[in-house]
Design an enzyme around this catalytic site. Structure first.
Site, PDB file in Angstrom:
ATOM      1  N   ILE A  16       0.814  -1.217   0.000  1.00 13.68           N
ATOM      2  CA  ILE A  16       0.000   0.000   0.000  1.00 13.68           C
ATOM      3  C   ILE A  16       0.847   1.267   0.000  1.00 13.68           C
ATOM      4  O   ILE A  16       0.313   2.367  -0.117  1.00 13.68           O
ATOM      5  CB  ILE A  16      -0.969   0.032   1.212  1.00 13.68           C
ATOM      6  CG1 ILE A  16      -0.208  -0.111   2.534  1.00 13.68           C
ATOM      7  CG2 ILE A  16      -2.025  -1.037   1.071  1.00 13.68           C
ATOM      8  CD1 ILE A  16      -1.098   0.042   3.760  1.00 13.68           C
ATOM      9  N   GLY A  17       2.174   1.156   0.121  1.00 18.19           N
ATOM     10  CA  GLY A  17       3.017   2.349   0.109  1.00 18.19           C
ATOM     11  C   GLY A  17       4.474   1.992   0.250  1.00 18.19           C
ATOM     12  O   GLY A  17       4.828   0.878   0.646  1.00 18.19           O
ATOM     13  N   GLY A  19       8.586   3.997   0.964  1.00 22.17           N
ATOM     14  CA  GLY A  19       9.422   5.168   1.171  1.00 22.17           C
ATOM     15  C   GLY A  19      10.854   4.843   0.810  1.00 22.17           C
ATOM     16  O   GLY A  19      11.148   3.844   0.138  1.00 22.17           O
ATOM     17  N   GLY A  20      11.770   5.687   1.273  1.00 28.39           N
ATOM     18  CA  GLY A  20      13.165   5.501   0.910  1.00 28.39           C
ATOM     19  C   GLY A  20      13.792   4.255   1.496  1.00 28.39           C
ATOM     20  O   GLY A  20      14.673   3.646   0.884  1.00 28.39           O
ATOM     21  N   MET A  21      13.318   3.850   2.689  1.00 29.93           N
ATOM     22  CA  MET A  21      13.979   2.729   3.353  1.00 29.93           C
ATOM     23  C   MET A  21      13.055   1.545   3.626  1.00 29.93           C
ATOM     24  O   MET A  21      13.521   0.485   4.039  1.00 29.93           O
ATOM     25  CB  MET A  21      14.602   3.202   4.679  1.00 29.93           C
ATOM     26  CG  MET A  21      13.596   3.712   5.694  1.00 29.93           C
ATOM     27  SD  MET A  21      14.355   4.296   7.230  1.00 29.93           S
ATOM     28  CE  MET A  21      14.741   2.756   8.033  1.00 29.93           C
ATOM     29  N   ALA A  22      11.760   1.697   3.401  1.00 28.42           N
ATOM     30  CA  ALA A  22      10.850   0.613   3.795  1.00 28.42           C
ATOM     31  C   ALA A  22       9.646   0.534   2.854  1.00 28.42           C
ATOM     32  O   ALA A  22       9.310   1.480   2.150  1.00 28.42           O
ATOM     33  CB  ALA A  22      10.366   0.830   5.232  1.00 28.42           C
ATOM     34  N   VAL A  24       5.474  -0.607   2.873  1.00 33.75           N
ATOM     35  CA  VAL A  24       4.359  -0.737   3.813  1.00 33.75           C
ATOM     36  C   VAL A  24       3.284  -1.624   3.180  1.00 33.75           C
ATOM     37  O   VAL A  24       2.856  -1.382   2.049  1.00 33.75           O
ATOM     38  CB  VAL A  24       3.764   0.640   4.177  1.00 33.75           C
ATOM     39  CG1 VAL A  24       2.637   0.468   5.189  1.00 33.75           C
ATOM     40  CG2 VAL A  24       4.833   1.556   4.736  1.00 33.75           C
ATOM     41  N   LYS A  39       5.264  -2.424   8.248  1.00 36.33           N
ATOM     42  CA  LYS A  39       6.350  -1.684   7.592  1.00 36.33           C
ATOM     43  C   LYS A  39       7.597  -2.560   7.595  1.00 36.33           C
ATOM     44  O   LYS A  39       8.093  -2.940   8.654  1.00 36.33           O
ATOM     45  CB  LYS A  39       6.602  -0.380   8.342  1.00 36.33           C
ATOM     46  CG  LYS A  39       7.545   0.576   7.634  1.00 36.33           C
ATOM     47  CD  LYS A  39       7.535   1.925   8.339  1.00 36.33           C
ATOM     48  CE  LYS A  39       8.294   2.966   7.553  1.00 36.33           C
ATOM     49  NZ  LYS A  39       8.203   4.305   8.195  1.00 36.33           N
ATOM     50  N   ASP A 133      10.798  15.109  11.505  1.00 31.07           N
ATOM     51  CA  ASP A 133      10.429  14.962  10.088  1.00 31.07           C
ATOM     52  C   ASP A 133       8.928  15.214   9.910  1.00 31.07           C
ATOM     53  O   ASP A 133       8.233  14.469   9.239  1.00 31.07           O
ATOM     54  CB  ASP A 133      10.813  13.569   9.581  1.00 31.07           C
ATOM     55  CG  ASP A 133      10.805  13.491   8.054  1.00 31.07           C
ATOM     56  OD1 ASP A 133      10.769  14.556   7.407  1.00 31.07           O
ATOM     57  OD2 ASP A 133      10.827  12.376   7.514  1.00 31.07           O
TER      58      ASP A 133
END
Length: 629
Positions: A16-17, A19-22, A24, A39, A133
């Site tokens: 479902i998503g 990012g830069g390191m993981a 989800v 995650k 962040d």
């Protein structure tokens, strides 16, 4: 990863998503029968100690927090070298997506969302966690419009030396505080700066500082002052503008000191009241220690010197010191004796908050203490004649017979229920909460006349006088009852019918046509088209493939249809016509030409399944004959 079951408990469903390191995933917690988000650290970082530490830091930071506006962490683990965090699954958009859909938000909705983010930050900061962040991408908006802060990937515990390398503190560069960009000391005020940038974006629909590359943006955060454009301020109260500009000051000392002060001002802005913290902390005054004037030494005459010398001689005699020691011993013994007689015990203050007054007084007096009712005030949740607060706090040790001061409840105030009908849901809830009413339930129903998210009814009705804390039920419009059309192309007629009826639509006319692309019996077109939004119960018409045309040749011996003797007469010329008849009685002329009566003519026909053809000679029609393709 889809289909995998982690720890024999978390069934991965879909991505479902990322990012830069993981990555989800949506998953099912088979033990507690609930949907969760998992995650998972990307496989390329599984051997990278720095990323693993960062990933663990996120789970530890988030797991230590429990707040309605923070995404909850349920579990962490490692399996087959896959590092993962199990979190609360939130159905909805990120705040970034929400802003992009709406263009920009009203100042009221901005205040409502910002206040809840500030409550989340206040909770984190009280638990010594700085997020570092804060950006709209890391704030999820639930279907009930509740913001939830997530992604504590670069969060750190607050210490007296929270200074790290720039690459470690660097959040998203468009929302980064100047001190983070410099790699300097960061504290709670760094998160509040980032929240200020998010609020600016909510109000205007854009980030305040932008450039071609990340370094240029970071430098702008360090050097450039941020101001609203004149066009931005049409519908924004001056107090709201000042509040945002205070949050995004370059110097942390010029910003809000903490999230609590920000929340107070946001509430004041929402209520149209004067804000308290805008000008009070703009500059800090440094108090320097006083400097004593230098005094000139006084001249000493001869008589004074003689007197001083005489006194000094007395102090040098042994008899003086023996007498002084004896007096000191007597005084000390006397003080010890008096203290032993009048010694007062230390007593632990009992906990009486929430107790009924008589019970609280009895408990205080049993402990050997006195009580004083310092004040009485209304409270929405604590009943009349019950203790709201006490001073000193419970478990504190004080001397026997000292006084415990009590604040006692006079019960909830009676307040007139405000009229929130016709307001957006978020505004109505905020107004009711400002009057200390509790929104117990929100009923959402389709309404052909009321715009989506508008309150069209409330219970109890406005104007009634109720006690604070009373529960209110709201009725909110879901807008028109519409359906987004699916794409039925390629489905069979039965599959399409089932899907149409399941969506609350009706099946209309079904037309069959030739198709070179679709096999027989498959849907090749529809009306309305896919992805169109249509009212529920709309009629859907379908076009179905007959499949590819098949060909077959028939031989027609013309003389078999004529009542003439070709040997005795001159052979006549006739007009031959062949008509193809479909199963629905449609007809088409497939062949028409003049021939001699003694000819046998080959005619090629195209069609489907079982059909009929009819021969017509010189206008005379003969009985239809069967043809199978």
């Amino acid at each position: 990863m889809e289909g995998k079951k982690l720890l024999n408990r978390y069934q991965i469903m879909e991505l479902i998503g990322q990012g830069g390191m993981a990555l989800v995933y949506k998953a099912k917690d088979t033990l507690l029968n609930r949907v969760v988000a998992v995650k998972v650290l990307k496989s390329e970082f599984n051997e990278n100690e720095q990323f693993i530490k960062k990933f663990k830091r996120e789970s530890q930071a988030a797991a230590s927090l429990s707040h309605n506006n923070i995404v909850s962490v349920f579990d962490v683990g490692v399996e087959d070298n896959n590092h993962f965090i199990v979190m609360e699954y939130v159905e909805g958009d990120t705040l970034k997506e929400y802003i992009q859909k709406k263009g920009k938000l009203s100042w009221k909705e901005t205040a409502y969302i910002s206040k809840q983010i500030a409550l989340a930050l206040d909770h984190a900061h009280k638990n010594k966690i700085i997020h570092r962040d804060i950006k709209p991408h890391n704030i999820l908006i639930t279907e009930d419009l509740i913001p939830k802060v997530t992604d504590f990937g670069i969060a750190r515990a607050i210490t007296t030396s929270t200074i790290t390398l720039v690459e470690e503190t660097m959040g998203s560069v468009h929302y980064i505080s100047p001190e983070q960009a410099r790699g300097g000391f960061v504290d709670e005020r760094s998160d509040l700066y980032s929240l200020g940038i998010v609020m600016f974006e909510m109000l205007t629909g854009r980030v305040p500082l932008d450039a071609d590359n990340a370094i240029s943006v970071a430098i702008k955060h360090i050097q450039e002052e941020i101001e609203f454009h004149e066009d931005d301020l049409d519908d924004i109260p001056e107090s709201m503008e000042e509040l945002v500009l205070k949050l995004i000051k370059k110097n942390p000392n010029d910003r809000y000191e903490n999230a609590k002060d920000l929340i107070q001002d946001l509430v004041a802005v929402q209520n149209g009241e004067k804000v308290k913290n805008i000008k009070s902390r703009d500059k800090r005054t440094r108090i320097l220690p006083g400097i004593k004037p230098v005094q000139k030494p006084k001249s000493v005459d001869a008589d004074t010197k003689k007197s001083q010398n005489k006194s000094n001689n007395i102090y040098r005699k042994p008899a003086f010191w023996i007498m002084a020691s004896a007096i000191a011993v007597v005084v000390i013994v006397g003080l010890i004796f008096v203290a032993s007689i009048f010694k007062v015990k230390d007593v632990q203050v009992p906990k009486v908050e929430g107790m009924e007054m008589t019970e609280a007084i009895s408990l205080i007096e049993e402990a050997g203490l006195n009580y004083e009712i310092e004040k009485r005030e209304n409270h929405p949740n604590i009943p009349e004649n019950h203790v709201i607060s006490q001073n000193p706090a419970s478990s504190t040790y004080i001397k026997e017979s000292q006084t415990v001061k009590l604040t006692v409840s006079e019960g909830p105030r009676e307040v007139e229920v405000p009229d929130v009908i016709g307001k957006f849901e978020v505004e109505g809830i905020q107004e009711l909460e400002n009057f200390n009413f509790v929104v117990k339930e929100i009923n959402r129903q389709f309404n052909e006349e009321i715009e989506k998210d508008i309150i069209y009814d409330q219970n109890p009705m406005p104007g009634l006088v109720l006690k604070e804390g009373s529960e209110i039920i709201l009725y909110v419009s879901k807008g028109k009852d519409t359906v987004i059309m699916e794409d039925y192309k390629g489905k069979t007629v039965e599959e399409a019918k089932a899907a149409i009826q399941a969506a609350g639509l009706q099946v209309g006319n079904i037309t069959e046509v030739v198709s070179e692309q679709f096999d027989k019996g498959l849907i090749i077109d529809q009306n309305p088209k896919s992805n169109e939004e249509v009212p529920r119960n709309s009629v859907v018409t379908l076009t179905v493939s007959k499949g590819k045309l098949q060909t077959k040749t028939i031989n027609i011996r013309i003389q078999d249809y004529l009542d003439i003797d070709l040997d005795d007469e001159e052979i006549p010329t006739v007009n031959l016509k062949v008509v193809l008849i479909s199963q629905d009685n449609g007809s088409s002329v497939e062949y028409e030409k003049k021939h001699k009566a003694d000819e046998t003519v080959s005619v090629e026909l195209e069609g489907f399944g079982v059909q009929y053809y009819q021969v017509e000679i010189d206008g005379k029609q003969f009985s239809p004959e069967i043809i199978t393709f």
